[in-house]
Design an enzyme around this catalytic site. Structure first.
Site, short mmCIF file in Angstrom:
data_model
loop_
_atom_site.label_atom_id
_atom_site.label_comp_id
_atom_site.label_asym_id
_atom_site.label_seq_id
_atom_site.Cartn_x
_atom_site.Cartn_y
_atom_site.Cartn_z
N PHE A 196 0.83 -1.20 0.00
CA PHE A 196 0.00 0.00 0.00
C PHE A 196 0.87 1.25 0.00
CE2 PHE A 196 -2.28 -3.26 2.38
CZ PHE A 196 -3.60 -3.16 1.94
N ASP A 197 0.48 2.25 -0.77
CA ASP A 197 0.97 3.60 -0.56
C ASP A 197 0.30 4.12 0.72
OD1 ASP A 197 2.10 6.14 -0.98
OD2 ASP A 197 0.38 6.79 -2.16
#
Length: 263
Positions: free
Chosen positions: A114-115
């Site tokens: 995930f960012d």
């Protein structure tokens, strides 16, 4: 475009440990094709040996209205307009992009990257970067280090992964857990990382690995960790991931979308 073998391995392990518990991954195939194509879809699913029991064929209508009825935790599609519709309906969603070259993925551990801002967290800090610059962003993050960030569109999905992980931990399977999560962020650990880690702690969530890149490209890190899917809100990072062989998913949320469209 998404490797389902790792998902099925997680399900098999959960079934071994919790034979009477139905809390597992449940894949629903959604399409706006007519029901007449169902036989061909079923034959394809069986040909590839996939365990997909539930179909939703809407005969030309958008399937988005059915997502809530199916208790959808994450909606993935190659159709960006439907993804945007799902995001606006409050459902975690992302547009899938295939990798530009083949990379070997683990079949025994689901790896999800995930960012941070505008994916796990709100776009509050992203707005300051875009509108007031990096210096103001660093000042803002340090002033608000102990104030948790608001949640972003995929926070709930990370929470769901965490719940499944804890089922393995409860059976002393932490070291052999078939789910691993990664935070891959452009933030600098020294200047703005503390707020991110404190936010996750305040939510009661663990993430297995946190990689703070301080503005360096994400592609080479993704090559190293080989996630089955990487979520980011900026197409620049999606395209960089694609080029190096990562399946990437664009989350159309936050201030970066305005700048992307104007560009």
């Amino acid at each position: 475009i998404f490797n389902l073998q790792a998902l099925e391995h997680v399900n098999a392990r959960l079934l071994e440990l919790y034979p009477d518990d139905e809390e597992r991954f449940d894949i629903v195939l959604m399409t706006n094709n007519h029901a007449q194509v169902g036989v061909r879809l079923i034959n394809s699913i069986n040909h590839y040996g996939l365990t997909i029991e539930r179909f939703c064929m809407t005969g030309g209508k958008s399937p988005i209205g059915y997502l809530t009825a199916y208790l959808t935790n994450l909606y993935l599609s190659a159709d960006s307009e439907k993804v945007q519709e799902a995001i606006e309906a409050g459902i975690a969603s992302a547009t899938m992009f295939t990798a530009n070259k083949d990379v070997a993925y683990s079949d025994t551990q689901l790896r999800v990257a995930f960012d941070g801002d505008a994916v796990l967290f709100s776009d509050e800090s992203e707005q300051i970067v875009k509108e007031q610059g990096l210096d103001r962003f660093f000042e803002h993050e340090q002033l608000n280090e102990n104030k948790p960030l608001a949640q972003g569109p995929l926070k709930g999905f990370l929470e769901d992964l965490g719940k499944l992980q804890k089922k393995f931990y409860a059976k002393n399977e932490r070291l052999n857990c078939p789910i691993r999560t990664f935070l891959v962020t452009a933030r600098s650990a020294a200047s703005s990382g503390a707020r991110v880690l404190k936010t996750l702690r305040s939510w009661g969530l663990e993430i297995d690995e946190a990689l703070f890149l301080a503005g360096a490209p994400k592609g080479p890190i993704l090559v190293k960790i080989r996630p089955h899917i990487f979520f980011d809100d900026q197409m620049f990072h999606i395209e960089g991931a694609q080029k190096l062989g990562t399946i990437a998913a664009h989350v159309p949320y936050g201030v970066a979308q305005k700048y992307h469209k104007s560009a």
